[in-house]
Design an enzyme around this catalytic site. Sequence first.
Site: not given
Ligand code: F6P
Length: 319
Positions: A72, A128, A212, A250
């Site tokens: 990122r 997502d 139930r 993750h």
């Molecule tokens: O790629 C999407 C995602 O998996 C989201 O669902 C989650 O919030 C985010 O990435 C987590 O990102 P990182 O791995 O940078 O913590």
Amino acid sequence: MKKIAVLTSGGDAPGMNAAVRAVVRYGVRHGLEVIGVRRGYSGLIDGDFVKLEYKDVAGITEKGGTILRTSRCEEFKTEEGRELAAKQIKKHGIEGLVVIGGEGSLTGAHLLYEEHKIPVVGIPATIDNDIGLTDMCIGVDTCLNTVMDAVQKLKDTASSHERAFIVEVMGRHSGYIALMAGLVTGAEAIIVPEIPVDYSQLADRILEERRRGKINSIIIVAEGAASAYTVARHLEYRIGYETRITILGHVQRGGSPTASDRRLALSMGVEAVDALLDGEVDVMIALQGNKLVRVPIMEALSTKKTIDKKLYEIAYMLS
Ligand code: F6P
């Protein structure tokens, strides 16, 4: 066109490798030189490039993660960062770039075209499933199978102890994973960012299910709606019995891609190369119905994907 490059960016998604394999092999078969960019946009800025031959992508379809690695990249969000990346692309004589990733990655690809006229084609890959104009993104199906498997296992122990389990799944802004996982596992409650939650109603419903004769309760919450701890705090004193929390985290992004993800990724990879060869740029490959189509990246990004409210109601009716 003689030379193209491919990169994976943002959060990894199962099936990214299959897409890379398709870009490389289909590209090579069309006489192209294919460059792999390591570590997403960070590698693009640094010039971390590797020439990929046909044999270099053997046996990667079944692998989770991305062999190209990902990042990122904050620097790429700046104009200066994108200028450095564009310089590397030009210096290496790269005439087209395939970007495999989610929303942020596709935004970056669009800007690279807009600011530097780099011919880009995007492939939507994110668990997502929050990208507009495509029914499906690479990685979603594998992720859902992982969540489904985990919830099934939790149901075993939840029944044995007659407990309520709150399961937190990924989805920063989107309840897609929570909704689909809740539907296919028959969860008592699904909490998503798109729909407000009434905790007293939810508690009443769980208590009614107990009356139930139901001996377990599964509540699935998307991370973007609330944390599992918050949900537990709201529910425990209302329902008056033990809850347990599982945050899947993750684990949802890993694993060998399902057949469906492999098929989607391989065909999107091929379509991306075809788009470049056809001279179509600044487009994203999208699945609409059963067909792959090319849509302008910006149009996809500015089309908000909404939650399927009917499916949400159906999930409740069937649980
Ligand atoms: O790629 C999407 C995602 O998996 C989201 O669902 C989650 O919030 C985010 O990435 C987590 O990102 P990182 O791995 O940078 O913590």
